[in-house]
Scaffold this motif. Structure first.
Motif, PDB file in Angstrom:
ATOM      1  N   ASP A 145      42.761  50.093  39.888  1.00 34.47           N
ATOM      2  CA  ASP A 145      42.174  49.718  41.183  1.00 34.47           C
ATOM      3  C   ASP A 145      40.769  50.291  41.333  1.00 34.47           C
ATOM      4  O   ASP A 145      39.847  49.588  41.764  1.00 34.47           O
ATOM      5  N   LYS A 146      40.607  51.555  40.991  1.00 32.96           N
ATOM      6  CA  LYS A 146      39.288  52.183  41.089  1.00 32.96           C
ATOM      7  C   LYS A 146      38.311  51.535  40.118  1.00 32.96           C
ATOM      8  O   LYS A 146      37.136  51.297  40.458  1.00 32.96           O
ATOM      9  N   GLU A 149      37.223  48.221  41.431  1.00 33.37           N
ATOM     10  CA  GLU A 149      36.341  48.437  42.588  1.00 33.37           C
ATOM     11  C   GLU A 149      34.920  48.755  42.118  1.00 33.37           C
ATOM     12  O   GLU A 149      33.937  48.248  42.673  1.00 33.37           O
ATOM     13  N   SER A 152      33.332  45.637  40.642  1.00 35.84           N
ATOM     14  CA  SER A 152      32.981  44.704  41.709  1.00 35.84           C
ATOM     15  C   SER A 152      31.703  45.101  42.435  1.00 35.84           C
ATOM     16  O   SER A 152      30.904  44.246  42.838  1.00 35.84           O
ATOM     17  N   SER A 153      31.491  46.394  42.593  1.00 41.35           N
ATOM     18  CA  SER A 153      30.358  46.872  43.393  1.00 41.35           C
ATOM     19  C   SER A 153      29.099  47.129  42.564  1.00 41.35           C
ATOM     20  O   SER A 153      28.016  47.297  43.126  1.00 41.35           O
ATOM     21  N   LEU A 183      40.344  39.827  41.923  1.00 40.01           N
ATOM     22  CA  LEU A 183      38.912  40.109  41.926  1.00 40.01           C
ATOM     23  C   LEU A 183      38.116  38.819  41.715  1.00 40.01           C
ATOM     24  O   LEU A 183      37.135  38.552  42.432  1.00 40.01           O
TER      25      LEU A 183
END
Length: 220
Positions: A145-146, A149, A152-153, A183
């Protein structure tokens, strides 16, 4: 061990002509032309014999990085090694080959993560190092998950960073399909990353025909 002499003794001129085309941003005069399996053997000997490494040639940087993978030490010592090595990376091949060799990361995932993330934004290849390390060692339960994230960013203008991001999404899809698909469906990735990731996923023999068709709906 005279490392540079050893490298030139293992020079393969035909391989040099082939390989220099794969790393076009490197001055061809810095490429000796030594195959990766040979470099790994030399790196192991260089580590054992503590050979001096001047890091002027492409292969010298590669051997330096690969040699770190043979060291048995604490997480803190590995991180100190990487702090010296990562700024020397100036092409995708050294980055990716060495990242895949740093399997000690599996033993020290939590301890290594802060350093890996600290390299993001410092330069094209330091950032690629971070992305490839996340792809190689953190697409797993507890970290997926991290990792997604961060992927994605992360926005970059660098070609080799964006290629690494798309490759990481492809690897995530193969290993953690539902999370990676979420995602992709969110369409939060840059268009060039999203579309290249979809292309890479569709090229994979480990992805079903149904998924390959489904992914076409999310091209940007």
């Amino acid at each position: 061990m005279d490392l540079r002499k050893e490298l030139f003794e293992n020079q393969d001129l035909k391989y040099r002509e082939f390989h220099k085309k794969l790393v076009p941003n490197i001055d061809e005069n810095r490429i000796i032309g030594v195959r990766i399996p040979v470099l790994r053997k030399i790196a192991k000997r260089a580590y054992i014999e503590n050979a001096e490494n001047k890091c002027e040639y492409y292969e010298e940087i590669m051997v330096y990085g690969l040699s770190l993978s043979f060291r048995k030490c604490s997480a803190r010592e590995h991180i100190e090694d990487l702090k010296r090595f990562v700024p020397l990376i100036d092409n995708w091949a050294v980055c990716d080959s060495c990242c895949s060799a740093f399997k000690f990361t599996n033993k020290y995932k939590a301890e290594m993560l802060d350093f890996i993330l600290s390299c993001i934004g410092k330069g094209e290849y330091e950032t690629r190092f971070s992305v490839v390390m996340l792809m190689d060692y953190y697409l797993c339960d507890g970290y997926i998950d991290k990792t997604l994230e961060i992927i994605s960013s992360l926005e970059s203008e660098y070609y080799y960073v964006n290629m690494a991001l798309s490759w990481a999404v492809q690897a995530a899809f193969v290993n953690q399909r539902e999370k990676a698909l979420a995602l992709i469906k969110s369409k939060t990735l840059k268009p060039e990353v999203q579309n290249k990731a979809i292309q890479k996923i569709r090229d994979s023999y480990r992805v079903s025909d149904e998924d390959k068709k489904l992914l076409l709906n999310y091209k940007l």
